[in-house]
Write a protein that holds these residues in place. Structure first.
Motif, PDB file in Angstrom:
ATOM      1  N   ASP A  55       0.831  -1.207   0.000  1.00 16.42           N
ATOM      2  CA  ASP A  55       0.000   0.000   0.000  1.00 16.42           C
ATOM      3  C   ASP A  55       0.863   1.253   0.000  1.00 16.42           C
ATOM      4  N   LEU A  56       1.929   1.238   0.800  1.00 22.80           N
ATOM      5  CA  LEU A  56       2.795   2.415   0.896  1.00 22.80           C
ATOM      6  C   LEU A  56       3.436   2.738  -0.450  1.00 22.80           C
ATOM      7  N   VAL A  57       4.032   1.722  -1.104  1.00 23.88           N
ATOM      8  CA  VAL A  57       4.685   1.961  -2.395  1.00 23.88           C
ATOM      9  C   VAL A  57       3.653   2.269  -3.462  1.00 23.88           C
ATOM     10  N   GLY A  58       2.517   1.580  -3.424  1.00 21.21           N
ATOM     11  CA  GLY A  58       1.464   1.863  -4.392  1.00 21.21           C
ATOM     12  C   GLY A  58       0.999   3.303  -4.330  1.00 21.21           C
ATOM     13  N   ASP A  59       0.948   3.865  -3.116  1.00 23.98           N
ATOM     14  CA  ASP A  59       0.551   5.273  -2.980  1.00 23.98           C
ATOM     15  C   ASP A  59       1.565   6.212  -3.637  1.00 23.98           C
ATOM     16  N   LEU A  60       2.851   5.866  -3.589  1.00 22.55           N
ATOM     17  CA  LEU A  60       3.859   6.706  -4.243  1.00 22.55           C
ATOM     18  C   LEU A  60       3.612   6.794  -5.734  1.00 22.55           C
ATOM     19  N   TRP A  61       3.140   5.684  -6.327  1.00 16.60           N
ATOM     20  CA  TRP A  61       2.951   5.652  -7.781  1.00 16.60           C
ATOM     21  C   TRP A  61       1.538   6.060  -8.217  1.00 16.60           C
ATOM     22  N   SER A  62       0.700   6.471  -7.247  1.00 15.41           N
ATOM     23  CA  SER A  62      -0.673   6.842  -7.620  1.00 15.41           C
ATOM     24  C   SER A  62      -1.163   8.136  -6.982  1.00 15.41           C
ATOM     25  N   VAL A  63      -0.396   8.701  -6.044  1.00 18.51           N
ATOM     26  CA  VAL A  63      -0.773   9.967  -5.408  1.00 18.51           C
ATOM     27  C   VAL A  63       0.368  10.961  -5.631  1.00 18.51           C
ATOM     28  N   PRO A  64       0.281  11.785  -6.658  1.00 24.46           N
ATOM     29  CA  PRO A  64       1.402  12.689  -6.995  1.00 24.46           C
ATOM     30  C   PRO A  64       1.851  13.565  -5.826  1.00 24.46           C
ATOM     31  N   ALA A  65       0.909  14.084  -5.050  1.00 19.67           N
ATOM     32  CA  ALA A  65       1.281  14.972  -3.942  1.00 19.67           C
ATOM     33  C   ALA A  65       2.119  14.228  -2.903  1.00 19.67           C
ATOM     34  N   TYR A  66       1.790  12.967  -2.673  1.00 20.66           N
ATOM     35  CA  TYR A  66       2.537  12.144  -1.714  1.00 20.66           C
ATOM     36  C   TYR A  66       3.957  11.912  -2.219  1.00 20.66           C
ATOM     37  N   GLU A 109      -1.881   3.858 -13.588  1.00 21.74           N
ATOM     38  CA  GLU A 109      -3.292   3.620 -13.286  1.00 21.74           C
ATOM     39  C   GLU A 109      -3.466   2.512 -12.257  1.00 21.74           C
ATOM     40  N   ASP A 110      -2.772   1.397 -12.469  1.00 24.15           N
ATOM     41  CA  ASP A 110      -2.823   0.290 -11.509  1.00 24.15           C
ATOM     42  C   ASP A 110      -1.604   0.404 -10.604  1.00 24.15           C
ATOM     43  N   ALA A 111      -1.813   0.957  -9.416  1.00 24.02           N
ATOM     44  CA  ALA A 111      -0.687   1.278  -8.531  1.00 24.02           C
ATOM     45  C   ALA A 111       0.129   0.057  -8.160  1.00 24.02           C
ATOM     46  N   GLN A 112      -0.502  -1.132  -8.104  1.00 24.39           N
ATOM     47  CA  GLN A 112       0.202  -2.329  -7.659  1.00 24.39           C
ATOM     48  C   GLN A 112       0.431  -3.330  -8.790  1.00 24.39           C
ATOM     49  N   ALA A 113       0.564  -2.810 -10.012  1.00 20.22           N
ATOM     50  CA  ALA A 113       0.969  -3.657 -11.149  1.00 20.22           C
ATOM     51  C   ALA A 113       2.493  -3.724 -11.132  1.00 20.22           C
ATOM     52  N   TRP A 114       3.038  -4.580 -10.271  1.00 20.90           N
ATOM     53  CA  TRP A 114       4.458  -4.532  -9.937  1.00 20.90           C
ATOM     54  C   TRP A 114       5.357  -4.920 -11.103  1.00 20.90           C
ATOM     55  N   THR A 115       6.472  -4.193 -11.186  1.00 20.20           N
ATOM     56  CA  THR A 115       7.531  -4.501 -12.147  1.00 20.20           C
ATOM     57  C   THR A 115       8.810  -4.796 -11.382  1.00 20.20           C
ATOM     58  N   ALA A 116       9.808  -5.321 -12.089  1.00 22.54           N
ATOM     59  CA  ALA A 116      11.088  -5.613 -11.442  1.00 22.54           C
ATOM     60  C   ALA A 116      11.712  -4.350 -10.849  1.00 22.54           C
ATOM     61  N   SER A 117      11.442  -3.206 -11.451  1.00 26.71           N
ATOM     62  CA  SER A 117      11.998  -1.947 -10.944  1.00 26.71           C
ATOM     63  C   SER A 117      11.384  -1.523  -9.616  1.00 26.71           C
ATOM     64  N   ASP A 118      10.219  -2.080  -9.281  1.00 29.58           N
ATOM     65  CA  ASP A 118       9.564  -1.740  -8.012  1.00 29.58           C
ATOM     66  C   ASP A 118      10.129  -2.523  -6.834  1.00 29.58           C
ATOM     67  N   LEU A 119      10.821  -3.607  -7.106  1.00 24.42           N
ATOM     68  CA  LEU A 119      11.217  -4.516  -6.029  1.00 24.42           C
ATOM     69  C   LEU A 119      12.086  -3.851  -4.960  1.00 24.42           C
ATOM     70  N   PRO A 120      13.061  -3.004  -5.318  1.00 21.59           N
ATOM     71  CA  PRO A 120      13.835  -2.352  -4.251  1.00 21.59           C
ATOM     72  C   PRO A 120      12.970  -1.500  -3.330  1.00 21.59           C
ATOM     73  N   PHE A 121      11.910  -0.906  -3.870  1.00 21.53           N
ATOM     74  CA  PHE A 121      11.038  -0.053  -3.055  1.00 21.53           C
ATOM     75  C   PHE A 121      10.166  -0.903  -2.130  1.00 21.53           C
ATOM     76  N   LEU A 122       9.633  -1.997  -2.666  1.00 20.86           N
ATOM     77  CA  LEU A 122       8.853  -2.911  -1.836  1.00 20.86           C
ATOM     78  C   LEU A 122       9.716  -3.517  -0.737  1.00 20.86           C
ATOM     79  N   ASP A 123      10.942  -3.840  -1.084  1.00 22.20           N
ATOM     80  CA  ASP A 123      11.851  -4.435  -0.105  1.00 22.20           C
ATOM     81  C   ASP A 123      12.199  -3.432   0.992  1.00 22.20           C
ATOM     82  N   ALA A 124      12.537  -2.206   0.594  1.00 15.86           N
ATOM     83  CA  ALA A 124      12.871  -1.178   1.588  1.00 15.86           C
ATOM     84  C   ALA A 124      11.675  -0.897   2.488  1.00 15.86           C
ATOM     85  N   ALA A 125      10.477  -0.862   1.900  1.00 15.56           N
ATOM     86  CA  ALA A 125       9.280  -0.595   2.693  1.00 15.56           C
ATOM     87  C   ALA A 125       9.011  -1.733   3.665  1.00 15.56           C
ATOM     88  N   ARG A 126       9.182  -2.975   3.205  1.00 15.10           N
ATOM     89  CA  ARG A 126       8.910  -4.111   4.082  1.00 15.10           C
ATOM     90  C   ARG A 126       9.923  -4.180   5.222  1.00 15.10           C
TER      91      ARG A 126
END
Length: 723
Positions: free
Chosen positions: A406-417, A436-453
């Motif tokens: 949810d945290l990373v998805g918000d970065l990619w879907s809420v510009p102000a955040y 459009e789909d905030a949680q349509a994960w790509t390999a480039s998202d993995l470092p962000f998901l990992d850091a968030a987790r």
């Protein structure tokens, strides 16, 4: 076949001179002793393992020690049963002592304490791998064995002194143990290469573990061999890296690579190394797609953008700016903004966000209890406060439990955040990162998901903790009833002593095993690790490096790669790249001899990479196959493979291309593989067939893919085009 009654040597007819008893009688005698010791060791280990398994489980540390002992005995027993006599790699004779020292995958001692095998990782074994004619390291001679189905099919002697040739002539063929191994057919798994490790490779394997050691080498220089052996060596030799200190993590580029090398570490006597790809570090990695937009991929490759995750979490860690009245059955207590701030500061540094919430709760309850002047039992007051919905709601708003997705998805879907968390980004960059789909994960998202987790921790941890505490309390209550019944039924003569014993706190704690209550399985890849080995490291982005640095606080790493094989370019130096991602103790070791790729292939591969990276570390091949590179039409693919299979009883061929390679012209089998160029990295095949290599792409990426694909060949390269 029992090694006690049958010769350990099974030499083919053309090697009859090597079967001379004067050459092998000493070995035969030593192998008989090894066989006897193995039989005794296996029997003893089996008995110890049975005893350990039948022993009481115990609780706490006692249970952990028992499980670790069972694991250690099982691993040792599995290795001894797997290899038998072929635990022995060879022997060496020093100038100072004519008695041979036998080197093995593991150390082995007989019942009398005589050392039958020294472990290949021990200092005593170092000359076996490191001695050269320029630096014999005190050796007079060295013998290496080749094993096949548990018996020696060939062996080679090397003599380091001019006057030491006597008695060695029939088996003397300097370097042939190694050269002969280069020409053998490949198999679906990486073959055993321990007995033919070269001196330049061994020096890197045995280098110290402090800081980051970069192993830079072109195709065929043995980088992967070095990486795997170094992982096993460090665990054996460096007590700071033992399993209780975190152990070693080995990171490979993709799953075909990990499958290819799966047998190597166990064959080196080491089963405790965790292996994975970067995708395996994050739950979403398996299904993550490739980032379609190059600009988005570039933005997400930044380590600075990964740091935005910290700001994103901090956004949810702000104490309320106003106070509130907390009502109980007994009184009303004012909780000021300063009290909130004090409670939030109680979270211990480094505690994950979701787990810190319990610490804040405890501090809030303590503050409120101190302010609550009525004489109310602590447990009643605590229960009342925990059930106060206004208090719970206020804490949930100020310090909510968060999910990484949810945290990373918000970065990619809420510009102000995103702008708040990464204020350096331009408006255009912020917009480019939205989807459009905030949680349509790509390999480039993995470092962000990992850091968030890693930063958030498990949102379920506090709930699990409360459930476990409730289970422990219930077990204590049940045990108290049992104790009461025992005391009530006790004989008066022993009653006083029984009451004293059963009411004792230590006895009660021993009866209630909190560690045995249900918990979640730990994430074995979460770290921290004492040392991390990274193969094909040239492909990692700065963001991906953060995934590994999070797991390696010691900054003890082995970084294995080749700048010329970086698909997205690598024009800077290794020092520049690694210093930028946060490493400061960096040592560079270079491998420059190509042991795998024939010179006929390298002659055509070198210009391909020099065109885009003139200073590439292109290694020098030490052998030729005698087979020229063949050029032809893609329509000939089927017949080329059929002819090769008909004339080669062993070995593996691989067709490398893009799209639907050679549709309808051949079928992939156990001996004929089909791969995209990017998935061929780290692998090797007897025959490599490139189909339309110009279709691999343009620029650096296309050139690197062609170079990598060409240099997978150990015997022959065929290049086919459709036009």
């Amino acid at each position: 076949m029992s090694p006690l009654t049958t010769s350990a040597f099974d030499l083919p007819g053309h090697l009859t001179p090597k079967a001379d008893p004067t050459l092998i009688a000493g070995d035969e005698q030593h192998f008989a002793a090894i066989a006897e010791s193995l039989e005794q060791s296996i029997a003893a280990l089996s008995d110890r393992l049975d005893a350990a398994r039948q022993a009481p489980g115990g609780i706490g540390q006692e249970a952990m020690d028992r499980d670790m002992e069972i694991h250690r005995l099982t691993a040792r027993l599995r290795t001894l049963r797997r290899f038998g006599l072929d635990l022995c790699l060879g022997h060496m004779v020093s100038n100072a002592d004519p008695e041979p020292v036998y080197v093995g995958r593991l150390g082995l001692t007989d019942n009398a304490g005589r050392r039958l095998l020294v472990d290949w990782r021990s200092p005593a074994a170092e000359p076996f791998f490191g001695a050269t004619h320029a630096n014999p390291m005190g050796l007079a001679s060295r013998r290496r064995y080749r094993w096949k189905r548990g018996r020696i099919s060939d062996y080679w002697d090397e003599v380091f002194a001019v006057d030491g040739l006597e008695g060695h002539h029939a088996a003397l063929d300097d370097q042939s143990a190694f050269i002969a191994s280069l020409g053998t057919s490949r198999s679906p798994r990486m073959r055993d290469v321990l007995s033919t490790i070269q001196a330049d490779q061994d020096a890197i394997i045995r280098a110290g573990s402090r800081g980051a050691l970069v192993v830079d080498g072109g195709p065929g220089t043995g980088k992967t061999v070095v990486a795997l052996h170094r992982a096993a060596y460090l665990l054996y030799s460096d007590p700071r890296l033992g399993h209780r200190r975190g152990g070693v993590l080995f990171v490979g580029p993709h799953q075909p690579y990990l499958a290819y090398v799966a047998d190597v570490l166990p064959s080196l006597g080491e089963e405790g190394v965790q292996t994975c790809t970067l995708r395996d570090l994050v739950a979403e990695g398996a299904a993550a797609a490739i980032e379609a937009e190059p600009n988005v991929s570039r933005l997400k490759s930044s380590a600075d953008l990964v740091q935005a995750v910290e700001a994103a979490v901090k956004f949810y860690e702000q104490p309320p700016a106003t106070g509130m009245t907390v009502s109980t059955h007994w009184a009303e207590v004012w909780l000021s903004a300063g009290d909130w701030a004090e409670a939030f500061e109680a979270a211990e540094p480094g505690t994950p966000h979701n787990e810190a919430r319990d610490q804040i709760w405890e501090e809030l309850l303590a503050i409120l209890a101190d302010k609550h002047h009525d004489d109310v039992p602590d447990d009643l007051l605590r229960r009342a406060l925990l059930q106060n919905q206004d208090l719970v709601t206020s804490l949930n708003r100020a310090w909510p439990l968060l999910e990484a997705a949810d945290l990373v998805g918000d970065l990619w879907s809420v510009p102000a955040y995103l702008r708040k968390c990464a204020p350096w980004l331009s408006p255009e960059d912020v917009q480019a990162l939205q989807r459009e789909d905030a949680q349509a994960w790509t390999a480039s998202d993995l470092p962000f998901l990992d850091a968030a987790r890693q930063r958030l921790g498990d949102p379920e941890v506090s709930r699990r903790k409360r459930r476990q505490e409730a289970a422990v309390a219930a077990e204590r209550e049940q045990m108290a009833r049992v104790v009461d019944n025992l005391i009530e039924a006790a004989d008066d003569e022993y009653g006083v002593g029984l009451v004293t014993m059963l009411r004792g706190e230590d006895f009660e704690d021993a009866l209630v095993d909190g560690t045995a209550l249900p918990t979640t399985d730990p994430d074995v890849l979460a770290g921290p690790f004492a040392h991390i080995v990274v193969d094909e490291a040239q492909e990692l982005t700065d963001a991906e490096w953060q995934m590994l640095l999070l797991r390696c606080p010691s900054r003890s790493l082995t970084v294995v790669g080749d700048r010329a094989q970086a698909r997205h370019g690598f024009t800077e130096s290794w020092h520049e790249r690694l210093e930028r991602i946060g490493l400061d103790r960096i040592t560079l070791a270079t491998l420059s001899i190509n042991y795998r790729t024939p010179e006929e292939v390298m002659a055509q591969a070198e210009p391909v990479i020099r065109a885009v990276l003139p200073d590439a570390n292109v290694p020098t091949s030490i052998r030729g196959s005698g087979l020229p590179v063949v050029h032809g039409s893609a329509s000939d693919l089927g017949s080329i493979l059929d002819t090769w299979l008909a004339t080669h009883a062993d070995g593996i061929a691989c067709v490398i291309g893009t799209g639907d390679i050679g549709a309808g012209t051949f079928a992939a089998t156990s001996r004929v593989r089909s791969l995209a160029p990017e998935l061929s990295k780290g692998l090797e095949f007897d025959l490599v067939v490139l189909v339309d290599p110009e279709a691999f792409g343009t620029g650096i990426e296309g050139a690197v893919d062609r170079y990598v694909a060409m240099t997978r060949a150990t015997q022959q390269l065929v290049i086919l085009t459709s036009s």
